[in-house]
Scaffold this active site. Structure first.
Site, PDB file in Angstrom:
ATOM      1  N   SER A 117     -26.459  11.773 -10.755  1.00 41.57           N
ATOM      2  CA  SER A 117     -26.442  10.376 -11.189  1.00 41.57           C
ATOM      3  C   SER A 117     -27.829   9.961 -11.677  1.00 41.57           C
ATOM      4  O   SER A 117     -28.304  10.462 -12.689  1.00 41.57           O
ATOM      5  CB  SER A 117     -25.930   9.479 -10.065  1.00 41.57           C
ATOM      6  OG  SER A 117     -25.653   8.176 -10.523  1.00 41.57           O
ATOM      7  N   ARG A 142     -30.963  -0.020 -16.214  1.00 37.14           N
ATOM      8  CA  ARG A 142     -29.765   0.538 -15.571  1.00 37.14           C
ATOM      9  C   ARG A 142     -29.582  -0.046 -14.180  1.00 37.14           C
ATOM     10  O   ARG A 142     -28.484  -0.451 -13.785  1.00 37.14           O
ATOM     11  CB  ARG A 142     -29.884   2.061 -15.502  1.00 37.14           C
ATOM     12  CG  ARG A 142     -28.676   2.810 -14.925  1.00 37.14           C
ATOM     13  CD  ARG A 142     -28.992   4.294 -14.911  1.00 37.14           C
ATOM     14  NE  ARG A 142     -27.856   5.149 -14.557  1.00 37.14           N
ATOM     15  CZ  ARG A 142     -27.569   5.564 -13.334  1.00 37.14           C
ATOM     16  NH1 ARG A 142     -28.334   5.162 -12.314  1.00 37.14           N
ATOM     17  NH2 ARG A 142     -26.553   6.371 -13.122  1.00 37.14           N
ATOM     18  N   GLN A 269     -22.016   8.047 -18.458  1.00 36.78           N
ATOM     19  CA  GLN A 269     -22.276   8.325 -17.049  1.00 36.78           C
ATOM     20  C   GLN A 269     -21.956   7.120 -16.163  1.00 36.78           C
ATOM     21  O   GLN A 269     -21.575   7.267 -15.008  1.00 36.78           O
ATOM     22  CB  GLN A 269     -23.740   8.741 -16.857  1.00 36.78           C
ATOM     23  CG  GLN A 269     -24.028   9.375 -15.508  1.00 36.78           C
ATOM     24  CD  GLN A 269     -25.470   9.250 -15.113  1.00 36.78           C
ATOM     25  OE1 GLN A 269     -26.018   8.158 -15.088  1.00 36.78           O
ATOM     26  NE2 GLN A 269     -26.095  10.377 -14.808  1.00 36.78           N
TER      27      GLN A 269
END
Length: 321
Positions: A117, A142, A269
């Site tokens: 991740s 993010r 992702q």
């Protein structure tokens, strides 16, 4: 204090070269992979042995983030280190400093890089896809976007194949659960809204399936992150990326990044599961004796051991939901 001349890393990437193979039979060289952990590996006191060695990078990170990163990591005021918007930049920075130390020591170069991740950003930094500054800006945004998401969570489920897990949920009319991560052959992570997760937990308890809710604030790596994905893509389009100098295994595909795919992979992702099992199986298929080194811990190495124990070259990829 050892003041390492570190400011050159701010706007230049690590770009760790592969091991030289000239005059060496490739069959005699064991594949070597470097692994980077993600969110969940943070801890109070991390980076204490590194910040003084990299004062330039540390000051730069504090200025860019707008808060005292050293105090955050060392003192964890108000438990902020567990909050996604703080965790991600802090962990990215500390993992980067750990990797810079590795470069300074001229340790063994990697054949493959991969991260779990958030750790994928450190893998891409190490491969020269972007510099430290760019990576920090990316993970800052993010972390903010993922922290803003709410209304759900994630749960680790043990000892149930993913196909059977989905069948169980269908049998009970549970439609809002996504498979968010394949950590080992015996551990799958699910994500969903609070209501859907409660129903999923009830279904698991009824069947006496072991599970453990994760300490996260939203259903990461699932369909519910689609709004964050759209905004993150707009942010990513502001930057220019280089092709990795060392193969980086993407969480989304479990395969090396293809040319020109960085923006697509980093966006996907957010909404796709972390295919850690596929990633490690891909490397084991290349070399069953593959060696690994984890930056800053051993949790990923324990996952690798479990995957290796269960590995067969003709195994199918993880279920796609």
């Amino acid at each position: 204090m050892i003041a390492v001349a570190d400011t050159r890393f701010i706007t230049s990437s690590v770009a760790v070269a592969r091991r030289p193979v000239a005059l060496v039979d490739l069959r005699d060289i064991m594949v070597f992979a470097v692994l980077f952990p993600g969110q969940g590996s943070q801890m109070k006191g991390m980076g204490a042995d590194l910040f003084d060695r990299y004062p330039g990078l540390t000051r730069f990170a504090c200025d860019l983030l707008g808060y005292d990163l050293v105090a955050l990591c060392q003192d964890n005021p108000a438990s902020r280190l567990s909050r996604t918007e703080y965790t991600q930049p802090a962990l990215y920075t500390v993992n980067a400093l750990r990797m810079f130390e590795r470069v300074h020591r001229e340790e063994r170069g990697a054949d493959f890089l991969l991260g779990h991740s958030l750790g994928e950003y450190n893998a891409l930094l190490t491969a020269g896809a972007f510099d430290f500054e760019t990576g920090l800006k990316l993970v800052k945004k993010r972390g903010e976007l993922m922290a803003a998401a709410s209304g759900g969570g994630m749960t680790a489920v043990m000892d149930v194949p993913e196909i059977r897990l989905l069948e169980m949920f269908r049998e009970d009319g549970i439609e809002g659960i996504d498979l968010a991560g394949f950590n080992t052959p015996t551990q799958v992570v699910i994500a969903g809204t609070t209501v859907e997760l409660q129903a999923a937990h009830a279904a698991l308890e009824h069947r006496k399936v072991r599970f453990a809710p994760l300490d996260v604030s939203a259903p990461f790596h699932s369909r519910y992150m689609a709004p964050a994905r759209e905004e993150f893509e707009r942010h990513l389009r502001q930057f220019t990326f280089s092709e990795p100098s060392v193969p980086v295994i993407a969480n989304v595909t479990g395969r090396p990044y293809e040319q020109g795919s960085i923006v697509q992979m980093l966006c996907d992702q957010l909404v796709e599961p972390v295919r850690w099992v596929d990633s490690i199986r891909h490397l084991l298929a290349i070399d069953g004796l593959m060696e690994c080194e984890e930056i800053g811990g051993r949790a990923l190495l324990r996952m690798v051991d479990r995957i290796r124990d269960d590995f067969a070259p003709d195994q199918p990829s993880d279920a796609r939901n």
